[in-house]
Design a protein around this motif. Structure first.
Motif, PDB file in Angstrom:
ATOM      1  N   VAL A 142      53.764  93.666  49.029  1.00  0.00           N
ATOM      2  CA  VAL A 142      55.078  93.512  49.653  1.00  0.00           C
ATOM      3  C   VAL A 142      55.108  92.292  50.570  1.00  0.00           C
ATOM      4  N   ILE A 143      53.947  91.922  51.121  1.00  0.00           N
ATOM      5  CA  ILE A 143      53.883  90.785  52.039  1.00  0.00           C
ATOM      6  C   ILE A 143      54.366  89.509  51.356  1.00  0.00           C
ATOM      7  N   ASP A 144      54.210  89.415  50.031  1.00  0.00           N
ATOM      8  CA  ASP A 144      54.577  88.200  49.309  1.00  0.00           C
ATOM      9  C   ASP A 144      56.081  87.963  49.270  1.00  0.00           C
ATOM     10  N   ARG A 145      56.865  89.001  49.484  1.00  0.00           N
ATOM     11  CA  ARG A 145      58.316  88.811  49.406  1.00  0.00           C
ATOM     12  C   ARG A 145      59.042  88.992  50.741  1.00  0.00           C
ATOM     13  N   LEU A 146      58.277  89.027  51.831  1.00  0.00           N
ATOM     14  CA  LEU A 146      58.899  89.118  53.149  1.00  0.00           C
ATOM     15  C   LEU A 146      59.256  87.734  53.687  1.00  0.00           C
ATOM     16  N   GLU A 147      60.356  87.668  54.402  1.00  0.00           N
ATOM     17  CA  GLU A 147      60.685  86.439  55.125  1.00  0.00           C
ATOM     18  C   GLU A 147      59.786  86.343  56.356  1.00  0.00           C
ATOM     19  N   PRO A 148      59.369  85.120  56.718  1.00  0.00           N
ATOM     20  CA  PRO A 148      58.550  84.971  57.927  1.00  0.00           C
ATOM     21  C   PRO A 148      59.244  85.578  59.140  1.00  0.00           C
ATOM     22  N   ASP A 149      58.496  86.311  59.937  1.00  0.00           N
ATOM     23  CA  ASP A 149      58.967  86.909  61.185  1.00  0.00           C
ATOM     24  C   ASP A 149      59.906  88.088  60.980  1.00  0.00           C
ATOM     25  N   ALA A 150      60.059  88.564  59.731  1.00  0.00           N
ATOM     26  CA  ALA A 150      60.848  89.777  59.546  1.00  0.00           C
ATOM     27  C   ALA A 150      60.119  90.960  60.184  1.00  0.00           C
ATOM     28  N   TYR A 151      58.814  91.071  59.876  1.00  0.00           N
ATOM     29  CA  TYR A 151      57.974  92.106  60.474  1.00  0.00           C
ATOM     30  C   TYR A 151      56.712  91.455  61.016  1.00  0.00           C
ATOM     31  N   HIS A 152      56.316  91.893  62.210  1.00  0.00           N
ATOM     32  CA  HIS A 152      55.114  91.327  62.817  1.00  0.00           C
ATOM     33  C   HIS A 152      53.843  91.885  62.171  1.00  0.00           C
ATOM     34  N   LEU A 153      53.898  93.166  61.794  1.00  0.00           N
ATOM     35  CA  LEU A 153      52.718  93.840  61.252  1.00  0.00           C
ATOM     36  C   LEU A 153      53.120  94.641  60.026  1.00  0.00           C
ATOM     37  N   VAL A 154      52.349  94.506  58.950  1.00  0.00           N
ATOM     38  CA  VAL A 154      52.556  95.290  57.731  1.00  0.00           C
ATOM     39  C   VAL A 154      51.309  96.126  57.490  1.00  0.00           C
ATOM     40  N   LEU A 155      51.492  97.428  57.280  1.00  0.00           N
ATOM     41  CA  LEU A 155      50.393  98.345  57.007  1.00  0.00           C
ATOM     42  C   LEU A 155      50.517  98.843  55.573  1.00  0.00           C
ATOM     43  N   ALA A 156      49.426  98.775  54.811  1.00  0.00           N
ATOM     44  CA  ALA A 156      49.453  99.151  53.402  1.00  0.00           C
ATOM     45  C   ALA A 156      48.154  99.844  53.009  1.00  0.00           C
ATOM     46  N   GLY A 157      48.149 100.420  51.814  1.00  0.00           N
ATOM     47  CA  GLY A 157      46.961 101.083  51.292  1.00  0.00           C
ATOM     48  C   GLY A 157      46.787 100.785  49.815  1.00  0.00           C
ATOM     49  N   HIS A 158      46.653 101.835  49.006  1.00  0.00           N
ATOM     50  CA  HIS A 158      46.668 101.773  47.543  1.00  0.00           C
ATOM     51  C   HIS A 158      45.380 101.241  46.924  1.00  0.00           C
ATOM     52  N   MET A 159      44.655 100.359  47.575  1.00  0.00           N
ATOM     53  CA  MET A 159      43.584  99.613  46.933  1.00  0.00           C
ATOM     54  C   MET A 159      42.237 100.336  46.927  1.00  0.00           C
ATOM     55  N   HIS A 160      42.022 101.274  47.848  1.00  0.00           N
ATOM     56  CA  HIS A 160      40.760 102.012  47.942  1.00  0.00           C
ATOM     57  C   HIS A 160      39.549 101.085  48.136  1.00  0.00           C
ATOM     58  N   ALA A 161      39.804  99.850  48.569  1.00  0.00           N
ATOM     59  CA  ALA A 161      38.744  98.831  48.692  1.00  0.00           C
ATOM     60  C   ALA A 161      37.991  98.632  47.375  1.00  0.00           C
ATOM     61  N   GLY A 162      38.622  99.014  46.268  1.00  0.00           N
ATOM     62  CA  GLY A 162      38.001  98.899  44.952  1.00  0.00           C
ATOM     63  C   GLY A 162      37.425 100.196  44.425  1.00  0.00           C
ATOM     64  N   GLN A 163      37.114 101.130  45.324  1.00  0.00           N
ATOM     65  CA  GLN A 163      36.521 102.459  45.074  1.00  0.00           C
ATOM     66  C   GLN A 163      35.162 102.390  44.378  1.00  0.00           C
ATOM     67  N   ILE A 164      35.091 101.790  43.202  1.00  0.00           N
ATOM     68  CA  ILE A 164      33.800 101.576  42.534  1.00  0.00           C
ATOM     69  C   ILE A 164      33.547 100.071  42.559  1.00  0.00           C
ATOM     70  N   VAL A 165      32.565  99.647  43.341  1.00  0.00           N
ATOM     71  CA  VAL A 165      32.379  98.225  43.635  1.00  0.00           C
ATOM     72  C   VAL A 165      30.955  97.805  43.270  1.00  0.00           C
ATOM     73  N   LEU A 166      30.867  96.664  42.630  1.00  0.00           N
ATOM     74  CA  LEU A 166      29.567  96.083  42.294  1.00  0.00           C
ATOM     75  C   LEU A 166      29.388  94.793  43.087  1.00  0.00           C
ATOM     76  N   PRO A 167      28.558  94.786  44.134  1.00  0.00           N
ATOM     77  CA  PRO A 167      28.321  93.554  44.891  1.00  0.00           C
ATOM     78  C   PRO A 167      27.462  92.581  44.078  1.00  0.00           C
ATOM     79  N   TYR A 168      27.728  91.294  44.253  1.00  0.00           N
ATOM     80  CA  TYR A 168      26.863  90.265  43.676  1.00  0.00           C
ATOM     81  C   TYR A 168      26.829  89.089  44.634  1.00  0.00           C
ATOM     82  N   VAL A 169      26.068  88.057  44.322  1.00  0.00           N
ATOM     83  CA  VAL A 169      25.799  86.982  45.278  1.00  0.00           C
ATOM     84  C   VAL A 169      27.078  86.344  45.795  1.00  0.00           C
ATOM     85  N   ALA A 170      28.055  86.129  44.924  1.00  0.00           N
ATOM     86  CA  ALA A 170      29.274  85.413  45.317  1.00  0.00           C
ATOM     87  C   ALA A 170      30.391  86.324  45.811  1.00  0.00           C
TER      88      ALA A 170
END
Length: 223
Positions: A142-170
């Motif tokens: 949603v942040i991609d379609r907000l006008e600057p300064d419409a909201y100071h802070l946006v709180l979101a979720g949905h992503m689960h930080a990836g939930q199943i994550v494979l770390p690698y060097v990069a």
């Protein structure tokens, strides 16, 4: 006057199915109740199935000054084979925001809390007279379609930080959302500051791997 204001951000509880996330949710609520922040915000996917509603309603009274939105799982909109629509119309004593907002007074200043229905494409109108404007959206993009300064802070979720994550060097391969750019943490953008919660529960499989659940407390500081 708002310096030091504390906002607890919880997301993606996914109650109603067996999961290790249930323990994470209980611990998060204990922690928020002990911390007593100025506001508590829940950014959707509270339930995966209606069976979790009883537990949710036991937990909500313990979250101080709580404002919440729903996510796609709450409406049964997901490819997760375990999801079922839940008929949440209110969350008393928490305030459920569905494409609307509330403006309240904190420390003598006006604070707007606006919340989006996950099915909506329109953001609630910002209260330009408010000293702090906070938007709750289940989806970080949603942040991609907000006008600057419409909201100071946006709180979101949905992503689960990836939930199943494979770390690698990069970096990391986040299997839950392979191509996502906004996955967890704080992003400072021209449109405002975004915080994406790693969430607490799980989908598809009842566990996480290298994607720890998190309850977050955000504190406002002057720059």
């Amino acid at each position: 006057e708002l310096e030091g204001l504390r906002i607890a951000h919880l997301s993606d509880l996914h109650l109603g199915v067996p999961s290790r996330g249930l323990r994470a949710v209980e611990r998060a609520v204990d922690w928020v109740e002990e911390r007593q922040p100025d506001l508590t915000c829940l950014t959707g996917d509270l339930l995966t199935r209606p069976a979790g509603e009883e537990r949710l309603r036991r937990l909500l009274p313990r979250l101080p000054r709580c404002y919440a939105i729903l996510g796609n799982h709450d409406f049964g909109i997901a490819t997760d084979p375990f999801v079922a629509r839940s008929a949440l119309e209110e969350l008393e004593p928490a305030t459920l925001l569905r494409d609307d907002s509330r403006t309240l007074e904190l420390r003598g200043r006006r604070v707007q809390l606006a919340g989006m229905d996950p099915r909506s494409r329109e953001t609630p109108e910002p209260d330009r007279d408010a000293d702090l404007r906070v938007l709750l959206s289940h989806y970080p993009k949603v942040i991609d379609r907000l006008e600057p300064d419409a909201y100071h802070l946006v709180l979101a979720g949905h992503m689960h930080a990836g939930q199943i994550v494979l770390p690698y060097v990069a970096g990391k391969v986040r299997f839950a959302h392979l191509t996502a750019r906004l996955t967890e943490g704080i992003y400072r953008r021209e449109e405002g500051t975004l915080h994406v919660s790693p969430g607490l529960g799980t989908t598809f499989v009842p566990f996480r791997f290298f994607a720890r659940p998190e309850a977050t407390e955000l504190e406002l500081v002057s720059e």
